[in-house]
Design a protein around this motif. Structure first.
Motif, PDB file in Angstrom:
ATOM      1  N   SER A 104       0.830  -1.197   0.000  1.00  0.00           N
ATOM      2  CA  SER A 104       0.000   0.000   0.000  1.00  0.00           C
ATOM      3  C   SER A 104       0.866   1.249   0.000  1.00  0.00           C
ATOM      4  CB  SER A 104      -0.918   0.002   1.223  1.00  0.00           C
ATOM      5  OG  SER A 104      -0.166   0.012   2.410  1.00  0.00           O
ATOM      6  N   ALA A 105       0.354   2.314  -0.613  1.00  0.00           N
ATOM      7  CA  ALA A 105       1.092   3.577  -0.672  1.00  0.00           C
ATOM      8  C   ALA A 105       1.172   4.188   0.719  1.00  0.00           C
ATOM      9  CB  ALA A 105       0.396   4.518  -1.640  1.00  0.00           C
ATOM     10  N   ALA A 106       2.250   4.941   0.950  1.00  0.00           N
ATOM     11  CA  ALA A 106       2.405   5.628   2.227  1.00  0.00           C
ATOM     12  C   ALA A 106       1.339   6.713   2.338  1.00  0.00           C
ATOM     13  CB  ALA A 106       3.789   6.249   2.321  1.00  0.00           C
ATOM     14  N   PRO A 107       0.854   6.986   3.557  1.00  0.00           N
ATOM     15  CA  PRO A 107      -0.110   8.075   3.728  1.00  0.00           C
ATOM     16  C   PRO A 107       0.544   9.417   3.454  1.00  0.00           C
ATOM     17  CG  PRO A 107       0.639   7.267   5.862  1.00  0.00           C
ATOM     18  CD  PRO A 107       1.199   6.329   4.836  1.00  0.00           C
ATOM     19  N   LEU A 108      -0.278  10.378   3.052  1.00  0.00           N
ATOM     20  CA  LEU A 108       0.209  11.717   2.762  1.00  0.00           C
ATOM     21  C   LEU A 108       0.066  12.621   3.979  1.00  0.00           C
ATOM     22  CD1 LEU A 108      -1.464  12.337  -0.728  1.00  0.00           C
ATOM     23  CD2 LEU A 108       0.976  11.958  -0.322  1.00  0.00           C
ATOM     24  N   ALA A 109       1.003  13.535   4.134  1.00  0.00           N
ATOM     25  CA  ALA A 109       0.885  14.589   5.137  1.00  0.00           C
ATOM     26  C   ALA A 109       1.307  15.903   4.503  1.00  0.00           C
ATOM     27  CB  ALA A 109       1.755  14.302   6.356  1.00  0.00           C
ATOM     28  N   VAL A 110       0.544  16.948   4.757  1.00  0.00           N
ATOM     29  CA  VAL A 110       0.944  18.288   4.339  1.00  0.00           C
ATOM     30  C   VAL A 110       1.796  18.883   5.454  1.00  0.00           C
ATOM     31  CG1 VAL A 110       0.182  20.612   3.714  1.00  0.00           C
ATOM     32  CG2 VAL A 110      -1.086  18.613   2.892  1.00  0.00           C
ATOM     33  N   VAL A 111       2.998  19.302   5.097  1.00  0.00           N
ATOM     34  CA  VAL A 111       3.943  19.830   6.078  1.00  0.00           C
ATOM     35  C   VAL A 111       4.258  21.274   5.725  1.00  0.00           C
ATOM     36  CG1 VAL A 111       6.203  19.522   7.156  1.00  0.00           C
ATOM     37  CG2 VAL A 111       4.958  17.519   6.308  1.00  0.00           C
ATOM     38  N   LEU A 112       4.069  22.177   6.676  1.00  0.00           N
ATOM     39  CA  LEU A 112       4.453  23.570   6.479  1.00  0.00           C
ATOM     40  C   LEU A 112       5.968  23.683   6.617  1.00  0.00           C
ATOM     41  CD1 LEU A 112       1.547  25.283   8.409  1.00  0.00           C
ATOM     42  CD2 LEU A 112       2.101  25.638   5.992  1.00  0.00           C
ATOM     43  N   VAL A 113       6.621  24.055   5.523  1.00  0.00           N
ATOM     44  CA  VAL A 113       8.082  24.137   5.484  1.00  0.00           C
ATOM     45  C   VAL A 113       8.466  25.581   5.194  1.00  0.00           C
ATOM     46  CG1 VAL A 113      10.188  23.315   4.366  1.00  0.00           C
ATOM     47  CG2 VAL A 113       8.262  21.745   4.688  1.00  0.00           C
ATOM     48  N   SER A 114       8.851  26.293   6.237  1.00  0.00           N
ATOM     49  CA  SER A 114       9.186  27.712   6.075  1.00  0.00           C
ATOM     50  C   SER A 114      10.627  27.909   5.633  1.00  0.00           C
ATOM     51  CB  SER A 114       8.991  28.444   7.411  1.00  0.00           C
ATOM     52  OG  SER A 114       9.981  28.033   8.345  1.00  0.00           O
ATOM     53  N   GLY A 115      11.461  26.914   5.880  1.00  0.00           N
ATOM     54  CA  GLY A 115      12.890  27.052   5.654  1.00  0.00           C
ATOM     55  C   GLY A 115      13.660  27.146   6.955  1.00  0.00           C
ATOM     56  N   GLY A 116      12.948  27.296   8.081  1.00  0.00           N
ATOM     57  CA  GLY A 116      13.595  27.398   9.379  1.00  0.00           C
ATOM     58  C   GLY A 116      13.949  26.048   9.975  1.00  0.00           C
ATOM     59  N   LEU A 117      14.730  26.083  11.038  1.00  0.00           N
ATOM     60  CA  LEU A 117      15.155  24.861  11.718  1.00  0.00           C
ATOM     61  C   LEU A 117      13.964  24.073  12.236  1.00  0.00           C
ATOM     62  CD1 LEU A 117      17.516  23.136  12.891  1.00  0.00           C
ATOM     63  CD2 LEU A 117      17.396  24.604  14.931  1.00  0.00           C
ATOM     64  N   ASP A 118      13.000  24.768  12.833  1.00  0.00           N
ATOM     65  CA  ASP A 118      11.860  24.074  13.442  1.00  0.00           C
ATOM     66  C   ASP A 118      11.030  23.344  12.394  1.00  0.00           C
ATOM     67  OD1 ASP A 118      12.820  25.297  15.695  1.00  0.00           O
ATOM     68  OD2 ASP A 118      11.097  26.603  16.003  1.00  0.00           O
ATOM     69  N   SER A 119      10.731  24.012  11.286  1.00  0.00           N
ATOM     70  CA  SER A 119       9.911  23.358  10.264  1.00  0.00           C
ATOM     71  C   SER A 119      10.672  22.213   9.614  1.00  0.00           C
ATOM     72  CB  SER A 119       9.434  24.368   9.217  1.00  0.00           C
ATOM     73  OG  SER A 119      10.476  24.808   8.379  1.00  0.00           O
ATOM     74  N   MET A 120      11.996  22.335   9.506  1.00  0.00           N
ATOM     75  CA  MET A 120      12.797  21.243   8.957  1.00  0.00           C
ATOM     76  C   MET A 120      12.697  20.003   9.836  1.00  0.00           C
ATOM     77  SD  MET A 120      16.897  21.054   8.121  1.00  0.00           S
ATOM     78  CE  MET A 120      17.375  20.918   9.856  1.00  0.00           C
ATOM     79  N   VAL A 121      12.808  20.199  11.144  1.00  0.00           N
ATOM     80  CA  VAL A 121      12.745  19.062  12.062  1.00  0.00           C
ATOM     81  C   VAL A 121      11.333  18.476  12.089  1.00  0.00           C
ATOM     82  CG1 VAL A 121      13.011  18.356  14.481  1.00  0.00           C
ATOM     83  CG2 VAL A 121      14.711  19.848  13.415  1.00  0.00           C
TER      84      VAL A 121
END
Length: 228
Positions: free
Chosen positions: A2-19
């Motif tokens: 089965s395909a992996a589930p999708l998640a929308v991730v907010l990626v600002s470019g900062g350290l926190d969003s990267m982690v």
């Protein structure tokens, strides 16, 4: 398989969003990375967001234009000086009115359209600038709103807002980047970039970033114009 589930991730470019994005990948999600070009002062962070999305093998990366400078009201979207005198007790002028509400609403719209039921955001409420839309109460309230506001929600397919860094210090977050095998040097935190592609070293975000690496006992890959 089965395909992996999708998640929308907010990626600002900062350290926190990267982690936070690293946590989504570790949890087995295929990542739909969303960055918002809101005509912010620090456009360099969008280049960082693209690096991060590529490194985490995002299934798709959307950089959505939404010019919040039309509203102003923040040092990041208007001609207001970025404070350089240290992290204080008041909500600073780098707060962008309702930013995380706006960004999560956009992420929610994409998630429903794509059939995803999981959203990731890199907010934390320990070592931060005191923004109200980084608090656990906000994340919980938005999750309730998502259930009421969407076709999926009212049909019994609720959305989960993941804020895996919510109760982490910056030192914890720096350690998590290392544990996840992420190059923290890909990320960008500074609110007021200095010439030559350097972090200014004096804004709240630079001070918190430097403090995190120092307290974690990890080398800081950041190049600062002025050492915090």
């Amino acid at each position: 398989m089965s395909a992996a589930p999708l998640a929308v991730v907010l990626v600002s470019g900062g350290l926190d969003s990267m982690v936070a994005a690293g946590h989504a990948r570790e949890a087995g999600f295929d990542i739909l990375a969303l960055s918002v070009d809101y005509n912010q002062r620090h456009q360099v962070e969008l280049a960082a967001a693209r690096r991060i999305a590529r490194a985490l093998e995002a299934k798709r990366h959307v950089v959505l234009p939404l010019d919040l400078s039309a509203f102003g009201g923040s040092a990041l979207t208007a001609d207001i000086d970025v404070p350089k005198d240290g992290v204080g007790d008041d909500i600073p002028v780098t707060y962008v009115p309702a930013r995380n509400t706006i960004f999560l609403s956009l992420a929610l719209g994409w998630a429903e359209a794509a059939g995803a039921r999981d959203l990731f955001i890199g907010v934390n409420a320990l070592d931060y600038s005191g923004y109200p839309d980084c608090r656990p109460e906000f994340v919980a309230a938005f999750e309730g709103l998502a259930e009421l506001a969407t076709k999926a929600g009212v049909e019994g397919q609720p959305f989960k807002i993941h804020a895996p860094l919510q109760h982490m210090t910056k030192a914890d977050i720096a350690r998590e980047a290392a544990r996840l095998g992420l190059d923290a040097g890909m990320s960008w935190s500074c609110y007021d970039p200095a010439p030559g592609g350097k972090h200014c070293g004096l804004c709240d975000s630079c001070r918190l970033r430097a403090k995190g690496f120092e307290e974690a006992g990890l080398p800081d890959p950041t190049v600062y114009a002025t050492r915090p």
